[in-house]
Design a protein around this motif. Structure first.
Motif, PDB file in Angstrom:
ATOM      1  N   SER A 103       9.559   4.385   7.998  1.00 20.03           N
ATOM      2  CA  SER A 103       9.349   4.461   6.548  1.00 20.03           C
ATOM      3  C   SER A 103       8.085   5.249   6.221  1.00 20.03           C
ATOM      4  O   SER A 103       8.056   6.024   5.260  1.00 20.03           O
ATOM      5  CB  SER A 103       9.250   3.046   5.967  1.00 20.03           C
ATOM      6  OG  SER A 103       8.086   2.384   6.447  1.00 20.03           O
ATOM      7  N   GLU A 104       7.039   5.097   7.031  1.00 21.99           N
ATOM      8  CA  GLU A 104       5.798   5.839   6.792  1.00 21.99           C
ATOM      9  C   GLU A 104       6.003   7.339   6.988  1.00 21.99           C
ATOM     10  O   GLU A 104       5.553   8.167   6.186  1.00 21.99           O
ATOM     11  CB  GLU A 104       4.710   5.330   7.739  1.00 21.99           C
ATOM     12  CG  GLU A 104       3.371   6.047   7.635  1.00 21.99           C
ATOM     13  CD  GLU A 104       2.650   5.745   6.351  1.00 21.99           C
ATOM     14  OE1 GLU A 104       1.616   6.397   6.086  1.00 21.99           O
ATOM     15  OE2 GLU A 104       3.102   4.879   5.579  1.00 21.99           O
ATOM     16  N   ILE A 105       6.701   7.720   8.053  1.00 21.83           N
ATOM     17  CA  ILE A 105       6.975   9.141   8.303  1.00 21.83           C
ATOM     18  C   ILE A 105       7.806   9.733   7.175  1.00 21.83           C
ATOM     19  O   ILE A 105       7.543  10.847   6.691  1.00 21.83           O
ATOM     20  CB  ILE A 105       7.687   9.308   9.664  1.00 21.83           C
ATOM     21  CG1 ILE A 105       6.729   8.955  10.808  1.00 21.83           C
ATOM     22  CG2 ILE A 105       8.222  10.727   9.831  1.00 21.83           C
ATOM     23  CD1 ILE A 105       7.402   8.854  12.162  1.00 21.83           C
ATOM     24  N   HIS A 106       8.821   8.993   6.744  1.00 22.04           N
ATOM     25  CA  HIS A 106       9.674   9.492   5.664  1.00 22.04           C
ATOM     26  C   HIS A 106       8.886   9.705   4.375  1.00 22.04           C
ATOM     27  O   HIS A 106       8.985  10.754   3.726  1.00 22.04           O
ATOM     28  CB  HIS A 106      10.814   8.497   5.431  1.00 22.04           C
ATOM     29  CG  HIS A 106      11.705   8.854   4.284  1.00 22.04           C
ATOM     30  ND1 HIS A 106      12.588   9.899   4.325  1.00 22.04           N
ATOM     31  CD2 HIS A 106      11.833   8.305   3.034  1.00 22.04           C
ATOM     32  CE1 HIS A 106      13.233   9.979   3.177  1.00 22.04           C
ATOM     33  NE2 HIS A 106      12.791   9.032   2.376  1.00 22.04           N
ATOM     34  N   TRP A 149       4.192  15.254   1.529  1.00 20.56           N
ATOM     35  CA  TRP A 149       3.747  16.582   1.965  1.00 20.56           C
ATOM     36  C   TRP A 149       4.558  17.673   1.277  1.00 20.56           C
ATOM     37  O   TRP A 149       4.008  18.700   0.864  1.00 20.56           O
ATOM     38  CB  TRP A 149       3.894  16.690   3.477  1.00 20.56           C
ATOM     39  CG  TRP A 149       3.534  18.053   3.995  1.00 20.56           C
ATOM     40  CD1 TRP A 149       2.298  18.540   4.279  1.00 20.56           C
ATOM     41  CD2 TRP A 149       4.460  19.120   4.257  1.00 20.56           C
ATOM     42  NE1 TRP A 149       2.380  19.837   4.707  1.00 20.56           N
ATOM     43  CE2 TRP A 149       3.695  20.231   4.702  1.00 20.56           C
ATOM     44  CE3 TRP A 149       5.835  19.248   4.170  1.00 20.56           C
ATOM     45  CZ2 TRP A 149       4.281  21.427   5.056  1.00 20.56           C
ATOM     46  CZ3 TRP A 149       6.413  20.457   4.517  1.00 20.56           C
ATOM     47  CH2 TRP A 149       5.640  21.524   4.958  1.00 20.56           C
ATOM     48  N   THR A 150       5.872  17.472   1.153  1.00 19.56           N
ATOM     49  CA  THR A 150       6.706  18.458   0.458  1.00 19.56           C
ATOM     50  C   THR A 150       6.271  18.611  -0.993  1.00 19.56           C
ATOM     51  O   THR A 150       6.177  19.724  -1.522  1.00 19.56           O
ATOM     52  CB  THR A 150       8.182  18.026   0.524  1.00 19.56           C
ATOM     53  OG1 THR A 150       8.557  17.832   1.882  1.00 19.56           O
ATOM     54  CG2 THR A 150       9.075  19.090  -0.101  1.00 19.56           C
ATOM     55  N   SER A 151       6.003  17.482  -1.627  1.00 21.40           N
ATOM     56  CA  SER A 151       5.552  17.522  -3.019  1.00 21.40           C
ATOM     57  C   SER A 151       4.233  18.268  -3.147  1.00 21.40           C
ATOM     58  O   SER A 151       4.053  19.112  -4.020  1.00 21.40           O
ATOM     59  CB  SER A 151       5.431  16.087  -3.552  1.00 21.40           C
ATOM     60  OG  SER A 151       4.862  16.079  -4.837  1.00 21.40           O
ATOM     61  N   ASP A 177      16.363   1.890   3.224  1.00 19.55           N
ATOM     62  CA  ASP A 177      15.846   0.559   3.566  1.00 19.55           C
ATOM     63  C   ASP A 177      15.428   0.564   5.032  1.00 19.55           C
ATOM     64  O   ASP A 177      16.133   0.030   5.902  1.00 19.55           O
ATOM     65  CB  ASP A 177      16.911  -0.501   3.303  1.00 19.55           C
ATOM     66  CG  ASP A 177      17.210  -0.630   1.815  1.00 19.55           C
ATOM     67  OD1 ASP A 177      16.286  -0.384   1.023  1.00 19.55           O
ATOM     68  OD2 ASP A 177      18.351  -0.948   1.469  1.00 19.55           O
ATOM     69  N   PHE A 178      14.301   1.206   5.328  1.00 14.74           N
ATOM     70  CA  PHE A 178      13.810   1.172   6.693  1.00 14.74           C
ATOM     71  C   PHE A 178      13.335  -0.226   7.053  1.00 14.74           C
ATOM     72  O   PHE A 178      13.490  -0.665   8.184  1.00 14.74           O
ATOM     73  CB  PHE A 178      12.650   2.165   6.860  1.00 14.74           C
ATOM     74  CG  PHE A 178      13.063   3.595   6.767  1.00 14.74           C
ATOM     75  CD1 PHE A 178      13.629   4.233   7.849  1.00 14.74           C
ATOM     76  CD2 PHE A 178      12.889   4.313   5.593  1.00 14.74           C
ATOM     77  CE1 PHE A 178      14.009   5.552   7.783  1.00 14.74           C
ATOM     78  CE2 PHE A 178      13.266   5.624   5.509  1.00 14.74           C
ATOM     79  CZ  PHE A 178      13.836   6.254   6.613  1.00 14.74           C
ATOM     80  N   LEU A 179      12.720  -0.918   6.088  1.00 14.14           N
ATOM     81  CA  LEU A 179      12.140  -2.230   6.340  1.00 14.14           C
ATOM     82  C   LEU A 179      12.432  -3.120   5.142  1.00 14.14           C
ATOM     83  O   LEU A 179      12.141  -2.747   4.010  1.00 14.14           O
ATOM     84  CB  LEU A 179      10.623  -2.087   6.539  1.00 14.14           C
ATOM     85  CG  LEU A 179       9.888  -3.280   7.120  1.00 14.14           C
ATOM     86  CD1 LEU A 179      10.345  -3.535   8.555  1.00 14.14           C
ATOM     87  CD2 LEU A 179       8.388  -3.029   7.104  1.00 14.14           C
ATOM     88  N   PRO A 180      13.046  -4.270   5.361  1.00 15.87           N
ATOM     89  CA  PRO A 180      13.351  -5.148   4.216  1.00 15.87           C
ATOM     90  C   PRO A 180      12.065  -5.642   3.565  1.00 15.87           C
ATOM     91  O   PRO A 180      11.031  -5.781   4.225  1.00 15.87           O
ATOM     92  CB  PRO A 180      14.125  -6.294   4.860  1.00 15.87           C
ATOM     93  CG  PRO A 180      13.741  -6.271   6.301  1.00 15.87           C
ATOM     94  CD  PRO A 180      13.484  -4.840   6.643  1.00 15.87           C
ATOM     95  N   PRO A 181      12.082  -5.907   2.240  1.00 17.10           N
ATOM     96  CA  PRO A 181      10.876  -6.376   1.547  1.00 17.10           C
ATOM     97  C   PRO A 181      10.381  -7.688   2.134  1.00 17.10           C
ATOM     98  O   PRO A 181      11.157  -8.580   2.491  1.00 17.10           O
ATOM     99  CB  PRO A 181      11.342  -6.550   0.098  1.00 17.10           C
ATOM    100  CG  PRO A 181      12.562  -5.707  -0.013  1.00 17.10           C
ATOM    101  CD  PRO A 181      13.215  -5.711   1.327  1.00 17.10           C
ATOM    102  N   LEU A 224       0.834  -1.212   0.000  1.00 13.59           N
ATOM    103  CA  LEU A 224       0.000   0.000   0.000  1.00 13.59           C
ATOM    104  C   LEU A 224       0.860   1.250   0.000  1.00 13.59           C
ATOM    105  O   LEU A 224       0.555   2.242  -0.681  1.00 13.59           O
ATOM    106  CB  LEU A 224      -0.936   0.003   1.217  1.00 13.59           C
ATOM    107  CG  LEU A 224      -2.024  -1.075   1.223  1.00 13.59           C
ATOM    108  CD1 LEU A 224      -2.820  -1.018   2.519  1.00 13.59           C
ATOM    109  CD2 LEU A 224      -2.968  -0.911   0.028  1.00 13.59           C
ATOM    110  N   GLN A 225       1.961   1.237   0.768  1.00 13.64           N
ATOM    111  CA  GLN A 225       2.885   2.370   0.755  1.00 13.64           C
ATOM    112  C   GLN A 225       3.451   2.600  -0.648  1.00 13.64           C
ATOM    113  O   GLN A 225       3.470   3.732  -1.156  1.00 13.64           O
ATOM    114  CB  GLN A 225       4.032   2.112   1.725  1.00 13.64           C
ATOM    115  CG  GLN A 225       3.799   2.610   3.132  1.00 13.64           C
ATOM    116  CD  GLN A 225       5.059   2.517   3.964  1.00 13.64           C
ATOM    117  OE1 GLN A 225       5.951   1.724   3.677  1.00 13.64           O
ATOM    118  NE2 GLN A 225       5.139   3.314   4.999  1.00 13.64           N
ATOM    119  N   MET A 226       3.908   1.538  -1.257  1.00 18.58           N
ATOM    120  CA  MET A 226       4.528   1.647  -2.576  1.00 18.58           C
ATOM    121  C   MET A 226       3.525   2.167  -3.601  1.00 18.58           C
ATOM    122  O   MET A 226       3.835   3.060  -4.404  1.00 18.58           O
ATOM    123  CB  MET A 226       5.063   0.283  -3.004  1.00 18.58           C
ATOM    124  CG  MET A 226       5.744   0.265  -4.371  1.00 18.58           C
ATOM    125  SD  MET A 226       6.257  -1.388  -4.839  1.00 18.58           S
ATOM    126  CE  MET A 226       4.662  -2.167  -5.099  1.00 18.58           C
TER     127      MET A 226
END
Length: 858
Positions: free
Chosen positions: A415-418, A424-426, A130-134, A91-93
């Protein structure tokens, strides 16, 4: 394709239940659709992921995560921790891919706006943090293969049905039934399933079925094939092969009976569907009959009667609806009371259970105590030690599991915060570009409206020569134009840099001045409208290019100190949020605030009436009549202004009070707000900035400045001065008041306050600069007028036609250079000597005349 079964937390009042739902991601709209089963054709709802954030908490339990949208929080549960992390990563991706694709397409720009508006299209590449490995894909819970597996079963069959979407449930059921009929009817035998195979002949087809893309919230035909195959495998327990394998007649009979029951249920659902369709058909026929009656009516009376009949029917239905609403409210109240009663019973039951549990614990404690008394002490100690060790090991294992869970949660949240920060910047950059475009379009709109109003004004001037019908049309258009809301602004929440310009929806500005002047002359009201539109257009066009960099420079200034840079900044204009602070600093540099001096003056004015008190009272209602803070006699600023003027009359007895001081003090009050600060600002203007005797009884220095100004006018604008001489125009009749009150009531508020910014810092030379700049700004217009009366009429209001403050400032401080202060002082000295000599000669002539009359006698 991202799809699979998840449990969704449904909340209905105090009841919370998990319901199994089939989730499917729509790439086109970035929506997560959910169905009751994989075989349904219409979704029960959707979740917009484009503006959503994701969260997972260890406290919620294994596999539980949240999708937070601006309007709602969805709580979902996967079958395992691995499946949960896979869903979150996917979902993030997909959210990032959708938002990035949206930013690749810039809004369409208008070629005519390119001169002052440039929209920047940007795209941010995904970083490789790589905050979280796939997470490996859990094929048993996610993907098209999961559609062919049995749906997770709930404890209660009805619990999984969506009560909020009954019509969607009916549609999905009917579609499933109709789809099964089509499958049966191919060979004329409901038990013929030969066309379906458990495994495709070509192994690539299965892979292609998994890679199919969704369209409009529905799956590809291969996925539908999987759905139909699963339906046929699960709907009837007996297939032709099974019937042939069953050699026992009793088994065949039981299979056929089960099929009969299934078909009976199908017939019932078909009957319900027919009833619904009948009701819809009757409603449509009734509507058709009414429409036919209305169309075939002979005259308007019959049609009116039909309409009235319909209105009566609507009124009856409305009353019935209100009655149903009242019944609904009563039932809701009854339900609330019952819920509260149930809650009380639950609490009572809970209390009884707690008491029972406490008794059981007490009994167990007594039993253990008795057992310990009769057991061997050494054996008891060994048992306690082994039990304690086992508990400690078990607790350590739990703590390790918690640590791993919190590590995973922390990695995902990072990873979600990043990603959310980058999104948000975009979005902020996109919003800024859209705001710039909006400002440009609004400026252009103001220009178009201004041109339209200018055309109307030209027609208004030519109205006596127009035919009566055309004249009436022109008057109607002008009346309509005067009712427009000139200061219509943006309604959405905007950034602070553009709020001051785009959101000024009031008819007054920040200091209470009217944005559209209220001229008494009817013909000038349209002119006021044009002026307001021009000012707004100029402000919008200069906002991003001029005002924002200027505000940034002011924001970077800490402690104020005299310098060339500060002088340049003050000449450019002080932003509203900094003006009060800068004015206080300027006044404090030149006036030493005596402690308690202002309060002593107020006490003196209360105990003793000053001779100028009556004149002050007469001038108070005539102060800044275009400002809302001075319109009412009971306004707080009116009382403050009275106290400031009375205190100044006692502070400077040589002047006392002079007409014009009320307007100077009023502007100081509007900006500084504090009346004591406004008093010292007035002292600074009268005693430090203006020459001596400027506000004396003879106003001798004011007259000197008028002669000096005429000299400068001849030097800087010789053509205009020759034009005035040709038609015998005395400009001092217009400019005398400019110098006396520093342009108050002459310029629009925005330009007036910029003039005052430089005037308080540099002195009276600024008034000369701006007075010359005003004439240069309108020089060509004045030269086109060849009548003395029309010239005087134009000079009465031409300062109000100045809408571009930046252009006026550029003329004053650049085009009129050089403008040395030494030359100003020399000319003041020369003209003062001439004026004093003239006054002395007049006094001698007056004395000789009086003496001659006295000698002649009565």
């Amino acid at each position: 394709t991202l799809c699979g079964y998840l449990n969704k937390l449904g909340i209905k009042g105090p009841i919370k239940t998990w319901k199994s739902r089939w989730f499917f991601y729509d790439d086109n709209k970035c929506n997560l659709l959910y169905y009751r089963t994989a075989q349904d054709i219409n979704p029960l709802g959707s979740i917009d992921l484009s503006s959503a954030s994701f969260d997972c908490k260890v406290e919620n339990g294994e596999g539980v995560f949240e999708i937070r949208t601006p309007s709602r929080v969805f709580t979902l549960k996967a079958i395992s921790k691995q499946a949960m992390m896979y869903w979150l990563q996917q979902l993030q991706m997909r959210r990032w891919e959708f938002c990035s694709a949206q930013s690749r397409f810039p809004p369409k720009s208008n070629g005519s706006l390119s001169s002052f508006c440039v929209l920047v299209c940007f795209y941010i590449d995904v970083d490789n943090e790589d905050f979280l490995p796939p997470v490996k894909t859990p094929t048993e819970a996610v993907g098209l293969k999961a559609a062919s597996l049995p749906a997770p079963q709930t404890s209660i069959a009805l619990q999984n049905i969506s009560l909020k979407h009954p019509w969607t449930e009916i549609q999905n059921t009917v579609y499933s039934i109709c789809g099964s009929k089509q499958l049966w009817g191919n060979n004329g035998n409901v038990f013929s399933f030969g066309e379906f195979q458990e495994h495709p002949e070509n192994p690539d087809e299965e892979q292609e079925a998994e890679e199919g893309t969704p369209e409009n919230g529905r799956l590809e035909p291969r996925l539908n094939w999987v759905r139909k195959a699963r339906w046929m495998n699960s709907s009837f327990p007996g297939s032709p092969e099974e019937l042939s394998r069953e050699r026992n007649p009793m088994d065949k009979v039981s299979v056929l009976q089960q099929q009969i029951l299934t078909l009976t249920e199908e017939v019932k659902s078909q009957k319900e569907l027919v009833k619904l369709l009948h009701k819809a058909l009757e409603a449509a026929q009734q509507e058709k009959r009414v429409s036919s009656m209305y169309l075939t009516a002979v005259d308007d009376k019959d049609r009116l009667e039909l309409v009235r009949h319909k209105v009566r029917q609507i009124a009856d239905l409305t009353s019935q609806l209100e009655a149903r609403e009242r019944e609904k409210k009563e039932l809701e109240q009854i339900l609330t009371l019952r819920d509260s009663h149930i809650q009380e019973l639950k609490e009572h039951v809970q209390l009884l259970m707690e008491k029972n549990h406490a008794k059981q614990e007490f009994i167990m404690a007594l039993t253990e105590q008795m057992a310990r008394e009769f057991s061997d002490p050494l054996q008891e100690a060994n048992a306690i030690t082994a039990e304690t060790l086992y508990k400690q090991q078990e607790e350590i294992e739990h703590l390790k599991d918690d640590i791993n869970a919190y590590k995973t949660q922390n990695q995902f949240l990072n990873s979600e915060i990043h990603q959310v920060t980058r999104l948000w910047t975009s979005v902020a950059k996109n919003e800024k570009a859209l705001l710039m475009k909006y400002a440009c379009l609004q400026a252009r709109n103001c220009q178009m409206e201004s041109k339209y109003l200018t055309v109307l004004r030209k027609l208004q001037e030519a109205e006596p020569g127009l035919p009566s019908s055309h004249a009436e049309l022109v008057r109607n258009l002008i009346q309509e134009a005067l009712q427009w809301d000139v200061k219509e602004g943006a309604e959405e929440a905007l950034s602070f840099e553009l709020t001051s310009t785009l959101c000024t929806s009031s008819e007054y500005d920040e200091y209470g001045f009217m944005t559209v002047p209220d001229y008494e002359v009817e013909d000038w009201k349209l002119l006021a409208k044009i002026q307001a539109l021009e000012i707004k257009s100029n402000n919008l066009r200069s906002q991003e290019a001029v005002e924002k960099p200027l505000r940034d420079r002011w924001n970077s200034i800490g402690e104020l100190s005299p310098s060339i840079d500060l002088k340049s900044l003050i000449r450019s204009g002080i932003p509203v949020e900094h003006r009060q602070r800068v004015w206080r600093w300027i006044v404090s540099r030149h006036c030493s605030h005596l402690p308690d001096h202002y309060q002593q003056l107020l006490r003196q004015s209360k105990s003793t009436e000053h001779p100028a008190c009556r004149q002050i009272e007469l001038d108070l209602p005539r102060t800044l009549t275009n400002n809302k803070h001075f319109l009412s006699p009971t306004s707080q600023l009116i009382h403050k202004l009275r106290r400031v003027l009375l205190a100044f009359s006692w502070h400077n007895p040589a002047i006392g009070y002079c007409q014009g001081l009320n307007r100077l003090a009023a502007v100081a009050l509007l900006v500084l707000e504090d009346e004591e600060s406004a008093f010292w600002c007035l002292v600074h203007i009268v005693e430090n900035l203006m020459p001596a005797d400027y506000y004396s009884d003879t106003l001798i220095t004011s007259q000197v400045d008028q002669r000096v100004f005429k000299d400068f006018l001849s030097d800087k604008l010789p053509r205009l001065m020759a034009h005035f001489a040709q038609y015998q125009i005395d400009v001092s009749l217009i400019t005398f008041n400019w110098f006396l009150v520093a342009f108050v009531d002459s310029l629009v508020s925005d330009i007036l306050l910029r003039v005052w910014d430089a005037f308080l810092y540099e002195g009276t030379k600024v008034i000369f600069r701006y007075a010359l700049a005003i004439f240069k700004y309108n020089e060509e217009e004045i030269l086109r007028i060849h009548d003395s009366v029309e010239i005087y009429q134009y000079l009465r209001f031409f300062t109000r036609m100045i809408t571009d403050g930046r252009k006026l400032m550029n003329i004053a401080f650049n085009d009129l250079n050089p403008f040395p202060m030494k030359l100003l002082r020399n000319r003041r000295s020369m003209h003062r000597e001439e004026l004093e000599a003239e006054l002395c000669e007049l006094e001698q002539i007056k004395a000789a005349y009086v003496k001659e009359r006295a000698e002649q006698g009565p």
